[in-house]
Design a protein around this motif. Structure first.
Motif, PDB file in Angstrom:
ATOM      1  N   PHE A  24       0.806  -1.216   0.000  1.00 50.58           N
ATOM      2  CA  PHE A  24       0.000   0.000   0.000  1.00 50.58           C
ATOM      3  C   PHE A  24       0.843   1.273   0.000  1.00 50.58           C
ATOM      4  CE2 PHE A  24      -2.895  -3.233   1.428  1.00 50.58           C
ATOM      5  CZ  PHE A  24      -4.131  -2.835   0.940  1.00 50.58           C
ATOM      6  N   GLY A  25       2.139   1.165   0.216  1.00 50.88           N
ATOM      7  CA  GLY A  25       3.010   2.331   0.239  1.00 50.88           C
ATOM      8  C   GLY A  25       4.333   1.978   0.875  1.00 50.88           C
ATOM      9  N   ARG A  35      -6.238   2.042   5.121  1.00 50.49           N
ATOM     10  CA  ARG A  35      -6.536   1.268   3.913  1.00 50.49           C
ATOM     11  C   ARG A  35      -6.333  -0.226   4.165  1.00 50.49           C
ATOM     12  NH1 ARG A  35      -3.490   3.024  -1.309  1.00 50.49           N
ATOM     13  NH2 ARG A  35      -5.202   1.892  -2.307  1.00 50.49           N
ATOM     14  N   ILE A  36      -5.259  -0.563   4.845  1.00 51.89           N
ATOM     15  CA  ILE A  36      -4.975  -1.968   5.143  1.00 51.89           C
ATOM     16  C   ILE A  36      -6.076  -2.548   6.027  1.00 51.89           C
ATOM     17  CG2 ILE A  36      -3.387  -3.525   6.347  1.00 51.89           C
ATOM     18  CD1 ILE A  36      -1.112  -1.651   5.443  1.00 51.89           C
ATOM     19  N   THR A  59       2.928  -1.562   6.130  1.00 49.36           N
ATOM     20  CA  THR A  59       2.561  -1.024   4.816  1.00 49.36           C
ATOM     21  C   THR A  59       2.041  -2.092   3.868  1.00 49.36           C
ATOM     22  OG1 THR A  59       4.832  -1.312   3.996  1.00 49.36           O
ATOM     23  CG2 THR A  59       4.289   0.815   5.006  1.00 49.36           C
ATOM     24  N   THR A  60       1.919  -3.312   4.343  1.00 53.06           N
ATOM     25  CA  THR A  60       1.507  -4.416   3.469  1.00 53.06           C
ATOM     26  C   THR A  60       0.409  -5.256   4.109  1.00 53.06           C
ATOM     27  OG1 THR A  60       3.162  -5.950   4.369  1.00 53.06           O
ATOM     28  CG2 THR A  60       3.817  -4.592   2.461  1.00 53.06           C
ATOM     29  N   GLN A 142      -1.527   3.523  18.612  1.00 51.52           N
ATOM     30  CA  GLN A 142      -2.167   2.754  17.542  1.00 51.52           C
ATOM     31  C   GLN A 142      -1.462   1.414  17.378  1.00 51.52           C
ATOM     32  OE1 GLN A 142      -4.799   4.016  15.488  1.00 51.52           O
ATOM     33  NE2 GLN A 142      -4.963   1.905  14.786  1.00 51.52           N
ATOM     34  N   VAL A 143      -2.235   0.324  17.367  1.00 51.36           N
ATOM     35  CA  VAL A 143      -1.661  -0.996  17.088  1.00 51.36           C
ATOM     36  C   VAL A 143      -1.576  -1.149  15.574  1.00 51.36           C
ATOM     37  CG1 VAL A 143      -1.862  -3.482  17.385  1.00 51.36           C
ATOM     38  CG2 VAL A 143      -2.672  -1.948  19.192  1.00 51.36           C
ATOM     39  N   TYR A 144      -0.371  -1.066  15.034  1.00 55.72           N
ATOM     40  CA  TYR A 144      -0.186  -1.184  13.590  1.00 55.72           C
ATOM     41  C   TYR A 144      -0.159  -2.639  13.143  1.00 55.72           C
ATOM     42  CZ  TYR A 144       0.735   3.737  12.574  1.00 55.72           C
ATOM     43  OH  TYR A 144       0.605   5.079  12.384  1.00 55.72           O
TER      44      TYR A 144
END
Length: 244
Positions: A24-25, A35-36, A59-60, A142-144
């Motif tokens: 995604f970036g 978005r993810i 990012t994926t 934030q939990v990424y």
């Protein structure tokens, strides 16, 4: 009114013969994270034939599938089929309603034997230990993603004032529940494991329990708040029962 910067293009690529990576970036930010999460949410609601698992990251999003099942026993190309499904979900996610974040409070006893590096972090930051506790516990994180160890949350949003480098010599064993700082990140050790983070406290919560229906307490997309508790509350186990 200034317009938001356009989001980067989405790239899909195969990972072996049974997974596809959605890129995604290149930057870690909330827009890409959203978005993810949107696509992840739709995968949960609309799993396609042959879907095995999916793993969101910074990012994926990596989607694992059964190529034989997805190809309908070899009658269609599995990779083309999974890409078709994912492109549809990405389009739907672009207009889907935002899923509200779950806020999880994590009780923490700071300092002492539970946070042996709190003083070192304070000295590095030029602050008192009380200020470090106040700054750390007032943040919203934030939990990424979940990774490194089962249930280990990668958190974003820590105040730069309390950033501190990793230990020069990692510890051979860190107790589960330890709350640490490494660079500009904070996190919670979900299981006992070696590690080099600066330990500032510990939570009585079990972030990972394989006996639960959902073994990981936290999921990507959650928000975390750290709540200071006393050593007596930690030792009594009262907070662990109250928070699950």
């Amino acid at each position: 009114m200034p317009q938001a910067a356009p989001l980067p293009s989405l790239f899909l690529s195969p990972l072996g013969d049974s997974a596809v990576v959605l890129q995604f970036g290149e930057e870690i930010n909330l827009a890409i994270h959203a978005r993810i999460l949107a696509v992840t949410h739709l995968l949960e609601l609309q799993p396609f034939r042959g879907l095995v698992d999916f793993v969101p990251a910074f990012t994926t999003l990596t989607v694992y599938y059964d190529p034989w099942e997805l190809s309908q026993q070899g009658t269609v190309d599995a990779y083309s089929e999974v890409v078709r499904h994912l492109e549809i979900l990405v389009e739907q996610a672009a207009v889907a309603a935002v899923v509200p974040s779950r806020v999880v409070e994590i009780p923490v006893v700071y300092g002492g034997t539970f946070g042996p590096d709190l003083q070192e972090v304070a000295e590095y930051a030029g602050l008192s230990t009380g200020e470090v506790i106040r700054i750390h516990s007032q943040g919203s994180y934030q939990v990424y993603m979940i990774g490194f160890a089962p249930g280990f949350p990668y958190l974003g949003g820590m105040d730069a004032r309390i950033a501190a480098p990793r230990k020069a010599k990692p510890r051979g064993s860190i107790p589960a529940g330890s709350v640490g700082i490494a660079g500009a990140q904070t996190g919670v050790y979900s299981i006992s494991t070696p590690g080099g983070w600066q330990l500032i406290g510990r939570t009585p919560l079990r972030l990972f329990d394989p006996s639960r229906q959902e073994p990981s307490l936290l999921q990507a997309g959650d928000k975390v708040r750290f709540v200071p508790i006393t050593e007596a509350e930690y030792l009594s186990g009262k907070e662990a029962r109250a928070w699950g």
